[in-house]
Design an enzyme around this catalytic site. Sequence first.
Site, PDB file in Angstrom:
ATOM      1  N   HIS A   1      -4.425   7.353   6.314  1.00 17.56           N
ATOM      2  CA  HIS A   1      -4.485   6.213   5.571  1.00 17.56           C
ATOM      3  C   HIS A   1      -5.880   5.422   5.923  1.00 17.56           C
ATOM      4  O   HIS A   1      -6.438   4.921   4.969  1.00 17.56           O
ATOM      5  CB  HIS A   1      -3.319   5.172   6.108  1.00 17.56           C
TER       6      HIS A   1
ATOM      7  N   HIS B   1      -9.954   0.315  -0.442  1.00 18.58           N
ATOM      8  CA  HIS B   1      -8.557   0.486  -0.228  1.00 18.58           C
ATOM      9  C   HIS B   1      -7.895  -0.064  -1.441  1.00 18.58           C
ATOM     10  O   HIS B   1      -8.086  -1.365  -1.913  1.00 18.58           O
ATOM     11  CB  HIS B   1      -8.173  -0.340   0.905  1.00 18.58           C
TER      12      HIS B   1
ATOM     13  N   CYS C   1       0.854  -1.275  -0.087  1.00 20.11           N
ATOM     14  CA  CYS C   1       0.126  -0.097  -0.063  1.00 20.11           C
ATOM     15  C   CYS C   1       0.954   1.292   0.063  1.00 20.11           C
ATOM     16  O   CYS C   1       0.389   2.312  -0.167  1.00 20.11           O
ATOM     17  CB  CYS C   1      -0.894  -0.011   1.147  1.00 20.11           C
TER      18      CYS C   1
END
Length: 517
Positions: free
Chosen positions: A428, A464, A288
Amino acid sequence: VRPFIVAEPTAPLRRLQSPRAQVAGPPSQPHPPYIHTRSRPHSHPAASTPHQSRDRAPSPPRFHRHHPARPPPPPAMQSLLVPTAAACAAPSASRPRPARVSVRASASAAAAAPPRRETDPKKRVVITGMGLVSVFGNDVDAYYDRLLAGESGVGPIDRFDASKFPTRFAGQIRGFSSEGYIDGKNDRRLDDCLRYCIVSGKKALESAGLALGSDAMAKIDKARAGVLVGTGMGGLQVFSDGVQNLLEKGYRKITPFFIPYAITNMGSALLGMDIGFMGPNYSISTACATSNYCFYAAANHIRKGEADVMIAGGTEAAIIPIGVGGFVACRALSQRNDDPKTASRPWDKERDGFVMGEGAGVLVMESLEHAMKRGAPIVAEYLGGAVNCDAYHMTDPRADGLGVSSCIRQSLQDAGVAPEEVNYINAHATSTLAGDLAEMNAIKQVFKDPSGIKVNATKSMIGHCLGAAGGLEAIATIKAINTGLVHPSINQFDREPAVEFDTVPNVKVEHEINVGE
């Protein structure tokens, strides 16, 4: 990992032509805004289970206002006018918001040198274009409009039969078209990961005034222009199809494109071949954190004098059976199948895992000197970067957030920004049990006074997007600076009491951003 962006609005500037253009102001005006990228750790409910999409390197975006005590920029460094979003209600035409961007990956050790900002226009890195492919379409302004509206892009998976999976929904892109950007023959055989990369990259070039075939593009020194678009998973569909053909039909039925289209650097390679950029060309794959690492590395190529222009960001297309199945096996995903649109709920007490997303987010980065010489539409300036690892666990962050907080501190040091200047954080915030609170603990360690700071979560609406997350969120951060409007974190029903910051629950807010992370 998520991008960490620092940007600041400057004093009102004179307008030139289109709202996308930047204005050269007198030397006494403040610096344009910055964007700062750093990565943060990501986790999921099952602490003991491995999880590929652990976020670790660059930090979250930050934006900040010019400090009045700083000396004015030299004549060669001119103030930049930041555009306002066409379809969003901009705060006021009388106060345009130029922005600078600084991307950094997390670094564990604090820098020893005092905070300072780069003044050499050859080493200052600006953002001149943005391009994306998202669940909300392929237009940057439309994407941000829907974020501002608090719209969820999450819904049932219909790309394949997911009825036997415990998670049957995602932020799946529907109706994607590459027409005008990829020829039909290639479009039919490319993995979506590659298609998203090429389309977002070319759209970013268009927004930077470098459309293919244009005079501006023809004048670019192609040997000093590069591509650095990474991916966490690579061409997963091509890889999955190849394995299936091997098992069911034998090796002779494996496509000759199996290896080229599965490896992570092929997005950058194909994009570079299409547009003729012959400078640095590779990819970075750090789960990520991928996009932020790419921004950081691309900026360093420019600062070291190795490139004038870089296309950088991330791309991902993992919503296929093996991708969803892999994350299910990690016990990382929400299973709120009865109400998918409320499944991604960062910081909420009832969060039960993240929601998979997909797409691509890409920036065009150039030296300030190069951008000004060609009259580029500058929208932000990159300030600096750093990278680190908390050396703790494959998927779980340290509960105290130490790795992330040290990254934030080094990011601020590198950018020449004091913590007190930061008043916006695009977090995040994946909606995982451990990750959300660990990140918030890290933020609290650095920013002691939560009053006046807005913290929001783009993932609450688009899911995500793994390696593309940083790119898509960097674009959202830049748009927040430019418009003065901060999108909401939706699905905030019962927030964790440990979260002391304003997480912009459910409704957008107008917010004059001084420094955004």
